[in-house]
Motif scaffolding. Structure first.
Motif, PDB file in Angstrom:
ATOM      1  N   MET A   1      69.177  29.790  16.105  1.00 41.74           N
ATOM      2  CA  MET A   1      68.252  30.273  17.103  1.00 41.74           C
ATOM      3  C   MET A   1      68.631  31.725  17.404  1.00 41.74           C
ATOM      4  SD  MET A   1      65.850  28.985  19.561  1.00 41.74           S
ATOM      5  CE  MET A   1      66.201  27.296  19.335  1.00 41.74           C
ATOM      6  N   LYS A   2      67.632  32.596  17.390  1.00 37.17           N
ATOM      7  CA  LYS A   2      67.844  34.005  17.698  1.00 37.17           C
ATOM      8  C   LYS A   2      66.946  34.379  18.866  1.00 37.17           C
ATOM      9  CE  LYS A   2      69.121  35.440  13.067  1.00 37.17           C
ATOM     10  NZ  LYS A   2      68.900  36.397  11.993  1.00 37.17           N
ATOM     11  N   ILE A   3      67.478  35.248  19.735  1.00 38.79           N
ATOM     12  CA  ILE A   3      66.714  35.710  20.884  1.00 38.79           C
ATOM     13  C   ILE A   3      66.370  37.180  20.657  1.00 38.79           C
ATOM     14  CG2 ILE A   3      66.739  36.121  23.371  1.00 38.79           C
ATOM     15  CD1 ILE A   3      68.743  33.807  23.602  1.00 38.79           C
ATOM     16  N   TYR A   4      65.081  37.498  20.837  1.00 40.16           N
ATOM     17  CA  TYR A   4      64.596  38.863  20.657  1.00 40.16           C
ATOM     18  C   TYR A   4      63.899  39.320  21.928  1.00 40.16           C
ATOM     19  CZ  TYR A   4      65.225  38.098  15.640  1.00 40.16           C
ATOM     20  OH  TYR A   4      65.747  37.842  14.405  1.00 40.16           O
ATOM     21  N   LYS A   5      63.919  40.629  22.149  1.00 36.21           N
ATOM     22  CA  LYS A   5      63.134  41.230  23.219  1.00 36.21           C
ATOM     23  C   LYS A   5      61.938  41.897  22.563  1.00 36.21           C
ATOM     24  CE  LYS A   5      66.781  42.289  26.513  1.00 36.21           C
ATOM     25  NZ  LYS A   5      67.468  43.372  27.244  1.00 36.21           N
ATOM     26  N   ILE A   6      60.755  41.592  23.083  1.00 36.56           N
ATOM     27  CA  ILE A   6      59.528  42.161  22.535  1.00 36.56           C
ATOM     28  C   ILE A   6      58.791  42.864  23.669  1.00 36.56           C
ATOM     29  CG2 ILE A   6      57.312  41.637  21.471  1.00 36.56           C
ATOM     30  CD1 ILE A   6      58.617  39.238  20.179  1.00 36.56           C
ATOM     31  N   LYS A   7      58.324  44.071  23.385  1.00 33.92           N
ATOM     32  CA  LYS A   7      57.599  44.846  24.383  1.00 33.92           C
ATOM     33  C   LYS A   7      56.131  44.916  23.984  1.00 33.92           C
ATOM     34  CE  LYS A   7      58.510  48.885  27.169  1.00 33.92           C
ATOM     35  NZ  LYS A   7      59.325  50.091  27.295  1.00 33.92           N
ATOM     36  N   VAL A   8      55.248  44.434  24.864  1.00 41.27           N
ATOM     37  CA  VAL A   8      53.815  44.427  24.621  1.00 41.27           C
ATOM     38  C   VAL A   8      53.124  45.085  25.809  1.00 41.27           C
ATOM     39  CG1 VAL A   8      51.781  42.995  24.211  1.00 41.27           C
ATOM     40  CG2 VAL A   8      53.989  42.289  23.293  1.00 41.27           C
ATOM     41  N   ASN A   9      52.392  46.152  25.529  1.00 40.39           N
ATOM     42  CA  ASN A   9      51.671  46.884  26.577  1.00 40.39           C
ATOM     43  C   ASN A   9      52.564  47.237  27.759  1.00 40.39           C
ATOM     44  OD1 ASN A   9      49.274  46.769  25.107  1.00 40.39           O
ATOM     45  ND2 ASN A   9      48.659  44.837  26.057  1.00 40.39           N
ATOM     46  N   GLY A  10      53.790  47.649  27.447  1.00 41.73           N
ATOM     47  CA  GLY A  10      54.710  48.087  28.494  1.00 41.73           C
ATOM     48  C   GLY A  10      55.469  46.971  29.182  1.00 41.73           C
ATOM     49  N   LYS A  11      55.183  45.725  28.897  1.00 40.15           N
ATOM     50  CA  LYS A  11      55.870  44.597  29.516  1.00 40.15           C
ATOM     51  C   LYS A  11      56.822  43.972  28.508  1.00 40.15           C
ATOM     52  CE  LYS A  11      55.148  40.601  32.395  1.00 40.15           C
ATOM     53  NZ  LYS A  11      54.222  39.769  33.125  1.00 40.15           N
ATOM     54  N   THR A  12      58.072  43.693  28.917  1.00 35.45           N
ATOM     55  CA  THR A  12      59.094  43.148  28.025  1.00 35.45           C
ATOM     56  C   THR A  12      59.153  41.627  28.157  1.00 35.45           C
ATOM     57  OG1 THR A  12      60.361  45.184  28.257  1.00 35.45           O
ATOM     58  CG2 THR A  12      61.528  43.278  27.382  1.00 35.45           C
ATOM     59  N   TYR A  13      59.209  40.952  26.989  1.00 38.43           N
ATOM     60  CA  TYR A  13      59.298  39.490  26.935  1.00 38.43           C
ATOM     61  C   TYR A  13      60.531  39.097  26.133  1.00 38.43           C
ATOM     62  CZ  TYR A  13      54.338  39.733  28.179  1.00 38.43           C
ATOM     63  OH  TYR A  13      53.147  40.003  28.791  1.00 38.43           O
ATOM     64  N   LYS A  14      61.175  37.970  26.515  1.00 39.70           N
ATOM     65  CA  LYS A  14      62.260  37.413  25.710  1.00 39.70           C
ATOM     66  C   LYS A  14      61.673  36.270  24.885  1.00 39.70           C
ATOM     67  CE  LYS A  14      66.385  38.268  28.426  1.00 39.70           C
ATOM     68  NZ  LYS A  14      67.515  37.646  29.121  1.00 39.70           N
ATOM     69  N   VAL A  15      61.971  36.308  23.590  1.00 47.00           N
ATOM     70  CA  VAL A  15      61.415  35.310  22.671  1.00 47.00           C
ATOM     71  C   VAL A  15      62.560  34.692  21.884  1.00 47.00           C
ATOM     72  CG1 VAL A  15      59.847  34.952  20.743  1.00 47.00           C
ATOM     73  CG2 VAL A  15      59.303  36.661  22.461  1.00 47.00           C
ATOM     74  N   GLU A  16      62.560  33.360  21.780  1.00 50.57           N
ATOM     75  CA  GLU A  16      63.549  32.658  20.968  1.00 50.57           C
ATOM     76  C   GLU A  16      62.873  32.198  19.686  1.00 50.57           C
ATOM     77  OE1 GLU A  16      65.533  29.447  22.968  1.00 50.57           O
ATOM     78  OE2 GLU A  16      65.889  30.645  24.762  1.00 50.57           O
ATOM     79  N   LEU A  17      63.492  32.506  18.531  1.00 53.23           N
ATOM     80  CA  LEU A  17      62.938  32.110  17.242  1.00 53.23           C
ATOM     81  C   LEU A  17      63.931  31.242  16.493  1.00 53.23           C
ATOM     82  CD1 LEU A  17      61.377  35.471  16.003  1.00 53.23           C
ATOM     83  CD2 LEU A  17      60.214  33.555  17.053  1.00 53.23           C
ATOM     84  N   GLU A  18      63.404  30.212  15.899  1.00 49.61           N
ATOM     85  CA  GLU A  18      64.227  29.318  15.086  1.00 49.61           C
ATOM     86  C   GLU A  18      63.718  29.398  13.652  1.00 49.61           C
ATOM     87  OE1 GLU A  18      65.134  24.555  14.639  1.00 49.61           O
ATOM     88  OE2 GLU A  18      64.184  25.282  16.447  1.00 49.61           O
ATOM     89  N   ALA A  19      64.605  29.753  12.730  1.00 54.00           N
ATOM     90  CA  ALA A  19      64.225  29.847  11.319  1.00 54.00           C
ATOM     91  C   ALA A  19      64.230  28.454  10.715  1.00 54.00           C
ATOM     92  CB  ALA A  19      65.193  30.747  10.571  1.00 54.00           C
ATOM     93  N   MET A  20      63.123  28.082  10.089  1.00 57.26           N
ATOM     94  CA  MET A  20      63.032  26.783   9.420  1.00 57.26           C
ATOM     95  C   MET A  20      63.688  26.876   8.053  1.00 57.26           C
ATOM     96  SD  MET A  20      60.371  24.912  11.383  1.00 57.26           S
ATOM     97  CE  MET A  20      60.120  23.690  10.236  1.00 57.26           C
ATOM     98  N   GLU A  21      63.390  27.957   7.332  1.00 61.64           N
ATOM     99  CA  GLU A  21      63.956  28.212   6.018  1.00 61.64           C
ATOM    100  C   GLU A  21      63.842  29.700   5.780  1.00 61.64           C
ATOM    101  OE1 GLU A  21      62.920  27.383   1.355  1.00 61.64           O
ATOM    102  OE2 GLU A  21      62.094  26.048   2.849  1.00 61.64           O
ATOM    103  N   GLU A  22      64.889  30.311   5.306  1.00 59.57           N
ATOM    104  CA  GLU A  22      64.842  31.738   5.058  1.00 59.57           C
ATOM    105  C   GLU A  22      64.533  31.989   3.594  1.00 59.57           C
ATOM    106  OE1 GLU A  22      68.076  34.051   6.485  1.00 59.57           O
ATOM    107  OE2 GLU A  22      67.855  33.312   8.523  1.00 59.57           O
ATOM    108  N   VAL A  23      63.552  32.858   3.368  1.00 58.32           N
ATOM    109  CA  VAL A  23      63.133  33.205   2.025  1.00 58.32           C
ATOM    110  C   VAL A  23      63.248  34.709   1.894  1.00 58.32           C
ATOM    111  CG1 VAL A  23      61.229  33.170   0.384  1.00 58.32           C
ATOM    112  CG2 VAL A  23      61.529  31.276   1.989  1.00 58.32           C
ATOM    113  N   LYS A  24      63.971  35.188   0.876  1.00 59.95           N
ATOM    114  CA  LYS A  24      64.107  36.627   0.678  1.00 59.95           C
ATOM    115  C   LYS A  24      62.995  37.116  -0.236  1.00 59.95           C
ATOM    116  CE  LYS A  24      68.984  37.277   1.451  1.00 59.95           C
ATOM    117  NZ  LYS A  24      70.194  37.937   0.981  1.00 59.95           N
ATOM    118  N   SER A  25      62.319  38.163   0.210  1.00 59.09           N
ATOM    119  CA  SER A  25      61.320  38.790  -0.637  1.00 59.09           C
ATOM    120  C   SER A  25      61.944  40.035  -1.239  1.00 59.09           C
ATOM    121  CB  SER A  25      60.063  39.118   0.167  1.00 59.09           C
ATOM    122  OG  SER A  25      60.372  40.004   1.209  1.00 59.09           O
ATOM    123  N   LYS A  26      61.325  40.595  -2.233  1.00 64.80           N
ATOM    124  CA  LYS A  26      61.871  41.747  -2.936  1.00 64.80           C
ATOM    125  C   LYS A  26      62.046  42.929  -1.997  1.00 64.80           C
ATOM    126  CE  LYS A  26      59.802  40.481  -7.326  1.00 64.80           C
ATOM    127  NZ  LYS A  26      58.865  40.868  -8.360  1.00 64.80           N
TER     128      LYS A  26
END
Length: 118
Positions: A1-26
């Motif tokens: 689980m990773k926590i990110y801060k995202i800013k949308v229209n001047g307002k900051t949100y905390k978002v938690e993301l869980e990776a199901m499977e990591e796939v590397k692209s070129k």
């Protein structure tokens, strides 16, 4: 689980993301993916020729062939509109159109029988 801060229209949100499977692209960073792939419906071979199935869900706009027409592999048989785009459905083999099952103007679902080629 990773926590990110995202800013949308001047307002900051905390978002938690869980990776199901990591796939590397070129040449890029890993991307989370569920690895769900949709395959186009392959024509089904029967004893009486080939059945052409709808590769996608949409509106069957029009047929470019009629019963009795000779077709070659790759010839356009019909058009299906999906998401405002017209998609061509091509002949999977050489033969003669023996039966048209679905009617133009109707909605078709994925893998629905559209026509038969002998």
């Amino acid at each position: 689980m990773k926590i990110y801060k995202i800013k949308v229209n001047g307002k900051t949100y905390k978002v938690e993301l869980e990776a199901m499977e990591e796939v590397k692209s070129k040449g890029s960073t890993p991307v989370a993916s569920k690895k769900e792939e949709k395959k186009a419906a392959a024509p089904v071979s029967t004893g009486e020729g080939r059945e052409v199935l709808a590769p996608i869900q949409g509106m069957l706009m029009k047929y470019k062939v009629k019963v009795g027409d000779k077709v070659k592999k790759g010839d356009v048989l019909l058009l299906i509109e999906a998401m405002k785009l017209e998609n061509e459905v091509c002949a999977p083999c050489d033969g003669v159109v023996s039966e048209i099952v679905a009617q133009a103007g109707n909605m078709v679902s994925t893998k629905q029988l559209l026509l038969k080629i002998k």
